[in-house]
Design an enzyme around this catalytic site. Structure first.
Site, PDB file in Angstrom:
ATOM      1  N   ASP A   1      38.763  33.097  27.821  1.00  0.00           N
ATOM      2  CA  ASP A   1      39.378  34.419  27.869  1.00  0.00           C
ATOM      3  C   ASP A   1      39.480  34.888  29.318  1.00  0.00           C
ATOM      4  OD1 ASP A   1      40.244  36.968  26.642  1.00  0.00           O
ATOM      5  OD2 ASP A   1      38.370  37.716  27.507  1.00  0.00           O
TER       6      ASP A   1
ATOM      7  N   ASP B   1      47.948  38.288  20.749  1.00  0.00           N
ATOM      8  CA  ASP B   1      48.059  39.402  21.695  1.00  0.00           C
ATOM      9  C   ASP B   1      49.433  40.041  21.695  1.00  0.00           C
ATOM     10  OD1 ASP B   1      45.463  39.136  22.744  1.00  0.00           O
ATOM     11  OD2 ASP B   1      46.104  37.498  24.035  1.00  0.00           O
TER      12      ASP B   1
ATOM     13  N   HIS C   1      41.877  33.627  34.517  1.00  0.00           N
ATOM     14  CA  HIS C   1      42.359  33.964  35.859  1.00  0.00           C
ATOM     15  C   HIS C   1      41.427  34.916  36.592  1.00  0.00           C
ATOM     16  CE1 HIS C   1      44.143  36.509  32.730  1.00  0.00           C
ATOM     17  NE2 HIS C   1      43.949  37.499  33.564  1.00  0.00           N
TER      18      HIS C   1
END
Length: 1554
Positions: free
Chosen positions: A555, A682, A558
């Site tokens: 999750d 999402d 980045h």
């Protein structure tokens, strides 16, 4: 006893460049290899034995050996032992999946010098990465990554465990999915979001009452009963804001102690909350009806928030206090006199300059934000400035007035210092205010925003950036400053490598964070020592997940610090070695994506089709993820399976030596792999975002991709909208979950899309498992077609998808018939999706007590036609094929059904077909320039021209392969050659027809075998569909080319056969240059192969064979490659033509030879000497008889067919003597047929040849100012520039190389005579005095240094023949001795190196090394050597033969040898460098360095022969290696002289080199 099983040894070849980086395409190349196998495969590191990294070098690899646990920091060392003649190969076996790395350490080569040099310090290359894919299985069934069909399930909606879970899992399995991704299954925090984890060590007790035991049972049941693998999210970045363990360990977050730079952001945040709660009392609105209301609040914020907390104090220095401290320091002499940047002219600086100095050098607090007035001026540094301005403070001399003056001055400076900081403050406040305004407007006013309602205590104006831990017994034990923790969130377009809560970021202060108020950001620091509890706690969490799940979805990868992710994944792989890693990675930078993927071993990044806004965008996404194009070129070398590995374990990493054949695969750099989702949890569903009907084509297109594919629970069911992850509480429902435990879902029509999705998932898995990795994607209006093929069987699947975006209507959109060329097809079905997308239907589903889809059904579509038209298939869709429809077909290519066998057929048998070809046959097969071919065919034949590309450089296979090599490597199916091959068979006809024509001639009978082999292979591929022809043509050409190349090398000597590939490529230049040429035979009356000087300019007729070029090139190209018979034939030919004691410069087949080169005969004699020394029984040539074209010792000329021609015979021994005697006697003659017919450029005097010996020194002189008798032979040609007849480089006098070659010949024959192998003891001088060869040689040796050397120290000039007035360079050897223009004697040119190689005894070794050092710095270019010193006034380094200027020096290319960089002298230079450098080297290490100094200077040549389509070394370049358009791109002597170097190197004993 059972026979031992024999396994092939599979190797992936990883060549390294000179800097240690992978020599692969891509910047950087992404190496992602297949899963470990049994038996193991290996990675073979291949390093050039002369590479820079081999100097005291080591390769370090952290790939674990069998049975070892991986430790990222533990590297195994492989010593790199330098080798001049071979490559280093290191095989590292692969036993485990993961993210591995390697680097090299070495000691850089010091600069070459004769003096002392500081030893360079050892260095290391950067780290490079190798990722190995995990090996997945369901039972015994292998599951490659590209065969994964995944579905995401939000675990909190799965219902009661295990009953509802079993029903859902059965439905998932029946739809053909093979992996389930679960959102986190742990205890959730107060927000109820799965991603806000309350306790990372405890599974959700409400769902899994037995905790870990339930999870273990679940995952086992999924794999064994439902054939489902499982993946879960891992959340490393944050924890729930109510996680109990935070109260015990607040240091795990960013608080005011662990992150003091957040203090201003925290105070700002707290003030905003207070302001929010006081709005009513301040008379400000709490209900925002419009922007005007918001603007009133923003104005109040300036006063009641920013002004109230004096936010600026965090930016500026306290002017009053700092000024007082500075003045006090000055008065007490507490002054830092060593402050940087202090200067005597400081009093003259402007106020701004002084402020800049204070800010730069006197402010220790500007490193980060923090406490108020952290930015302050160090008193001692400020006092240093005052002392420069006012002098040293003296209590007797200075009074209160001085103190006030100093105070006032510094006060003014500090106000100036603050100006920039106030600007910074203003900018940050403006940014923060804008962020607050925009966020509030979106949240409370905008129509498309959530409109969260009135501002209250529970619903404040802003979302707080900090969690304040509760005050209780636990938290009271901590410093209060540690109890406010930064929340996590995300930032638009953030730098993923920067910590948004770190000291270098002001994201929290500028309110740029989109905050997740339910999540506290975790602070790992730089390593476990920074937060021991957190690292241990999260490592245990990670390993718990790895214990039960096959894969992780990271999750917010980045925003996960790389070093944290590395540690966590390394610890996970210790538990689950074959862990699949999916990641969200929104870096916005493909290079950054590569870094994350390489370092973490990420299996795939999540990509989503629902992010596309049009059919065209969907098509692009599918294209990117659909594998290689159909008909892609084969990258692997077809010959690699013929090599057996060594049996001594020398190429292994401690494992038993493999058996069987070695199968070598070239590593093809990977693109970043994708997990392509039709929709994620999402994002919005097709019903919500596009058109619900698009669910079917969108999912089908994703399933056709050659990547992992995924969906989300609710997609097949047509859920009407995105499920709200945090607040939603309803359970999932699905028609497929209602299947009975033993009931199967039928493929085809169904409620929702599940029946067709089952088919698509099954096909996706089949194609992924079997390697259907070629595809063709086509976009046509509303349609996308995808054809995916197996590269061997050529069976495939074809999809027609009619997408459904808003406004597409209900018809078939006029989709035209689809033609599948050369392909047969069979329908598997056609379906369309119908769904009720009315407001009522959506409203009912959205408000249902359970999560469900809108009413929908997939229906069969009739009328899709699939018709055969000869070899082709035409597919037509019916009128009723509305958006939301798909049609699926199975395809096959009849003419390629056995293409695996076809691959084998077209690539086998070539070595046998070429086995009877000799090197002259191979010249015709591989090479022959256009001019050669046209001359041989009377103009009928020439090199092939490819439309839109141009003419091939060779008629033979090298011409084709030079183009195809890069086309194949880059898989460039759009290249003109690919287009041409698809358009027709002309290339195949040309290649076979050409060889057939050759084979009809007696001299080329052996070409029938290669012609027949090529014909049969081309016949086998002619019937293939055109889109496959480039691939198979390239396979045939590569197999033929390799067979011809290998057959050539097999006929050369062992040095070449076992040498580096560079040496083999050089040796192949001999095959390029040596061949039959009817108008340029060696002999006038018979056809024999001759050596071309260069291609294409010196290929045929009079321009092909030059005495000098042949003799310079011949040693390397013929003798040193083992082509002894060819070398001998050339020597006998030129011996037959000796006249005037010279050999001709222009051969002309002996019909009209021209005798105008003074140096050629000396290279000729050197070649005879080399032949005697290098050839087996070479001395026998001395007694070989040769018929003479002219009468010995008689200068009369007559025609080649005159009765006197070829009537006299001489032995080679006699010819040698004649050459030496004629020079000893002196020669004065005028060239035969002198005048314009012989040379239209030369003046009359130039035809006069004069040669004499100075018996006081033994040196031979010759030439005049109007001829040029050495290799630097360019004659001026421009009337306009008045240089016609004026040589560019006359070199009259005694050129240094002639003197060296003369000495070499004299010494040799003297020694032969002494040994009784040469009957002549000497020569008779012009005064009839006998001069023995030993006497003549001794004279030369005695005089050489005196005559040619120019000392470094001018005080030594009197000891040498030096005119100090015209010396330019010192420490060198003259280029000429006693030329007419004395200054030219002193010019630095590379010719002295020739003398060093053939006559090293003439040189003082120290002087020689010094001269070589000068040449190394002054003359050496990237590939060649400058022909004249750049510091010389006559230096003109750019040769343009067509120059029609009036410049005397360069017009018509007169400067051919006045600076341009020629390649062949480089060979002699490097031979000399190696020879003299080794003389001074004592230790093995020093000798290795001598070789490495040489090989470092070969890199330009190595690259050039690799890059050049001519597969050779050019004649010359212009300055600094720049391209010269008038140069031959492949020149015989350029390659030959480098081969000479390798021959020398093979003979030197270096103790440490092979």
């Amino acid at each position: 006893m059972a026979p031992q099983q024999v396994h092939n040894n599979t190797v992936y070849l990883l060549p390294l460049k000179d800097d240690g980086s992978p020599a692969l395409h891509g910047d950087p190349p992404y190496i992602y290899l297949s899963p470990p196998t049994v038996p193991h495969y290996s990675i073979r590191f291949k390093i050039d034995g002369t590479s820079s990294i081999c100097r005291e070098g080591s390769l370090w690899v952290n790939i674990p050996a069998k049975g070892e646990l991986f430790d990222r920091k533990t590297f195994k060392e492989y010593k790199l032992k330098p080798s001049f003649n071979d490559s280093i190969k290191i095989d590292v076996p692969i036993y485990a999946a993961g993210a591995f790395s390697f680097y090299c350490t070495y000691t850089p080569l010091p600069p070459f010098t004769t003096g002392k040099v500081e030893t360079p310090k050892p260095t290391r290359t950067q780290t490079y990465y190798i990722d190995i894919s995990p090996s997945l299985h369901i039972g015994k069934q292998r599951v490659p990554l590209d065969s994964i069909s995944l579905i995401s399930a939000l675990s909190k909606f799965m219902g009661h465990y295990p009953d509802n879970w079993d029903r859902h899992l059965h439905g998932i399995s029946e739809r053909g999915y093979n992996m389930v991704h679960f959102t986190p299954l742990m205890m959730r925090g107060d927000s109820n979001s799965p991603y806000s984890i309350y306790d990372q060590h405890t599974f959700d007790k409400d769902v899994f009452p037995r905790g870990e035991q339930d999870i273990e049972d679940l995952t086992k049941k999924m794999e064994h009963d439902y054939r489902l693998l499982c993946m879960t999210d891992v959340v490393f970045n944050h924890t729930a804001n109510n996680s109990k363990w935070l109260e015990q360990h607040p240091e795990a977050g960013y608080n005011m102690n662990s992150a003091p730079h957040l203090q201003p952001a925290y105070e700002f945040d707290s003030a905003l909350l207070r302001f929010s709660s006081n709005l009513t009392s301040l008379g400000l609105p709490t209900h925002l009806a419009n922007e005007a209301d918001l603007c009133r609040i923003m104005e109040g914020m300036k006063v009641h928030v920013i002004g109230a907390i004096k936010l600026w104090e965090f930016y500026i220095c306290d002017v009053d206090n700092d000024t007082q401290a500075i003045v006090a320091a000055w008065m007490s002499h507490n002054v830092d006199l060593d402050a940087p940047g202090i200067s005597d002219d400081m009093p003259s600086w402007s106020v701004k300059q002084k402020a800049d100095w204070l800010r730069e050098f006197a402010c220790p607090g500007k490193d980060r934000m923090g406490e108020r007035f952290r930015r302050h001026i160090a008193p001692q540094r400020g006092a240093a400035m005052l002392q420069r301005l006012f002098g040293q403070y003296n209590s007797r001399g200075n009074g209160a007035g001085d103190e006030r003056a100093a105070y006032g001055t510094m006060h003014r400076f500090l106000n100036e210092v603050n100006l920039d900081w106030y600007r910074e403050y203003d900018a940050d406040v403006a940014a923060a205010m804008e962020q607050i305004f925009n966020r509030t407007k979106y949240m409370r006013i905008d129509e498309h925003g959530p409109r969260v309602g009135d501002i209250t205590i529970l619903n404040p104006l802003i979302e707080t950036y900090f969690t304040r831990l509760p005050i209780n017994e636990t938290t009271l034990t901590h410093d209060p400053n540690s109890l406010a923790l930064a929340n996590n969130g995300w930032v638009w377009a953030a730098d993923v490598m920067r910590d948004n809560a770190g000291p270098k970021s002001k994201v929290y202060l500028r309110r740029e964070l989109i905050v997740w108020g339910d999540c506290v950001k975790l602070r790992y620091g730089s390593g476990p020592d920074d937060s021991p509890f957190l690292w241990k706690f999260m490592t245990e969490y990670t390993q718990l997940m790895a214990k039960h799940f096959h894969g992780f979805r990271i999750d917010n990868c980045h925003s996960t610090p790389l070093h944290v992710a590395e540690h966590m994944l390394d610890s996970a792989r210790q538990v689950q070695p074959n862990l699949v890693i999916a990641a969200e990675l929104f870096s916005g930078d493909e290079k950054m994506d590569f870094i994350y993927c390489q370092k973490l071993g990420i299996s795939f990044l999540i990509r989503e089709a629902m992010q596309c806004w049009s059919t065209a965008e969907v098509s692009k996404l599918v294209h990117i993820n659909c594998g290689r194009p159909i008909g892609s070129f084969e990258i692997d070398d077809v010959y690699s399976a013929d090599v057996k590995p060594p049996g001594d374990g020398s190429l292994t990493n401690g494992s038993a030596p493999p058996q069987g054949k070695t199968i070598i695969h070239r590593i093809v750099p990977s693109k970043i792999h994708a997990l392509l989702m039709d929709c994620t949890h999402d994002n919005e569903t097709p019903v919500q975002r596009r058109d619900g009907r698009d669910t079917l084509p969108n999912s089908a297109l994703v399933a056709m991709c050659a990547s992992a594919a995924g969906s989300v629970f609710g997609m097949d069911e047509l859920y009407p909208q995105l499920i709200e992850l945090v607040h939603e509480t309803r359970p999932y429902t699905s028609p497929y979950s209602n299947l009975k435990p033993d009931e199967s879902l039928r493929i085809g029509p169904s409620e929702g899309t599940g029946g067709v999705q089952r088919l698509m998932n099954q096909l996706h898995s089949i194609m992924g498992m079997d390697g259907y990795d070629e595809s063709f994607v086509h976009h046509d209006g509303e349609y996308i077609t995808v054809h995916r093929l197996h590269p061997k069987s050529r069976r495939g699947y074809y999809l027609i998808a009619h997408t459904a975006f808003p406004g597409y209507g209900n018809g078939n959109a006029g989709f035209p018939p689809q033609v599948l060329a050369g392909t047969k097809a069979k329908s598997m079905g056609a379906w369309n999706l119908e769904c009720d997308q009315s407001w009522e239907a959506k409203h009912a589903a959205i408000n249902d007590p359970k999560l469900r889809g809108i009413p929908s059904k997939t229906l069969d579509l009739k009328g899709v036609k699939c018709d055969s038209h000869g070899e082709d298939t035409v597919i037509t869709v019916p009128e009723k094929f509305p958006p939301g429809s798909i049609a699926m077909f199975e395809t096959w290519i009849p003419n390629a059904e056995h293409s695996e066998g076809l691959d084998k057929f077209v690539t086998s048998g070539a070595p046998e077909a070429f086995a009877k070809c000799n090197l002259i046959d191979l010249n015709a097969i591989l090479y022959r320039a256009d001019s050669e071919e046209r001359a041989s065919s009377g103009g009928a034949d020439g090199a092939y021209t490819i439309p839109n590309y141009g003419q091939l450089v060779y008629c033979g296979l090298q011409g084709w392969w030079s183009v195809l090599r890069d086309v194949v490597a880059s898989n460039d199916l759009g290249h003109p050659i690919s287009n041409h091959l698809r358009e027709g068979p002309w290339a195949m006809d040309y290649i076979v027809g050409r060889l057939d024509k050759f084979a009809q001639r007696d001299i080329y009978r052996s070409l029938a075998g290669p012609a027949d082999w090529l014909r049969s292979r081309f016949e086998a591929i002619r019937k293939l569909p055109s889109f496959l022809l480039p691939r198979y043509f390239a396979l045939v050409i590569r197999a033929a080319y390799r067979a011809a190349f290998d057959r050539s090398i097999a006929q050369m000597n062992t040095n070449v056969q076992h040498g580096q590939h560079f040496l083999k490529k050089l040796a192949m230049v001999s095959v390029q240059m040596q061949g039959y040429m009817e108008n340029a035979s060696l002999w006038p009356n018979k056809l024999s192969p001759s050596l071309a000087a260069g291609l294409p300019h010196f290929a045929q007729d009079w321009a092909r064979c030059w005495g000098r070029d042949t003799m310079i090139a011949m040693r390397g190209l013929l003798l040193c490659t083992g082509r002894v018979a060819d070398a001998k034939e050339h020597l006998l030919c030129f011996a037959s033509l000796v006249k005037h004691g010279m050999i001709p410069n222009l051969l002309g087949s002996g019909k009209l030879p021209r005798y105008n080169s003074r140096d050629s005969v000396w290279f000729f004699l050197q070649n005879i000497q080399d032949f005697v020394n290098l050839a087996p029984d070479g001395a026998k040539i001395l007694q070989e008889q040769v018929k003479r074209r002219f009468t010995p010792y008689n200068d009369e000329s007559f025609a080649w067919d005159d009765a006197r021609a070829y009537t006299k015979s001489s032995s080679i021994e006699d010819v040698i003597q004649e050459c030496l005697q004629r020079h000893a006697s002196g020669m004065h003659f005028r060239e035969y047929n002198a005048g314009p017919n012989l040379d239209s450029q030369m003046k009359s005097d130039g035809f006069n040849i004069d040669i004499e010996v100075d018996w006081s020194t033994g040196i031979i002189y010759g030439g005049n100012e109007h001829n040029c008798g050495t290799w630097m032979d360019k004659m001026g040609e421009s009337t306009k520039a008045n240089n016609k007849g004026e040589p560019g480089t006359s070199r009259d006098g005694a050129p240094v190389e002639i003197t060296g070659l003369l000495y070499s010949a004299l010494k040799w024959v003297s020694e032969l005579n002494a040994a009784g192998h040469f009957k002549y003891a000497g020569v008779t001088a012009s005064d009839d005095k006998l001069i023995t060869y030993s006497t003549w040689a001794a004279l030369l040796k005695k005089s050489f240094e005196h005559c040619y050397y120019i000392p470094t120290d001018p005080t030594d000039f009197p000891n040498y023949d030096v005119d100090a007035k015209i010396v330019n360079r010192k420490g060198i050897y003259k280029d000429v001795y006693k030329g007419k223009k004395a200054y030219r004697d002193y010019q630095l040119r590379p010719n002295f190196c020739i003398a060093m190689c053939v006559a090293p005894e003439l040189f003082d070794p120290a002087h020689a090394l010094g001269a070589l050092q000068v040449a190394d710095k002054a003359l050496l270019g990237p590939t060649g050597m400058a022909t004249l010193d750049p510091s010389d006034m006559e230096y003109h380094p750019d040769y343009i033969n067509s120059d029609d200027s009036d410049d005397f020096q360069i017009a018509k290319g007169r400067n051919y040898h006045q600076g341009p960089e020629w390649l062949w002298p480089r060979g002699f230079f490097l031979r000399a460098l190696l020879k003299f450098d080794l003389m001074r080297r004592k230790t093995p290490e020093e000798k290795v360095e001598a070789f490495q100094q040489v090989t470092k200077r070969l890199r330009g040549c190595t690259q050039q022969i690799h890059d050049s389509p001519w597969a050779g070394l050019t004649e010359l370049t212009n300055r600094a290696g720049s391209f010269c358009g008038d140069s031959c791109p492949s020149q015989a002597w350029s390659a030959g002289c480098i081969i000479d170097l390798y021959d020398d190197a093979s003979k030197y004993s270096t103790e440490t080199l092979h």
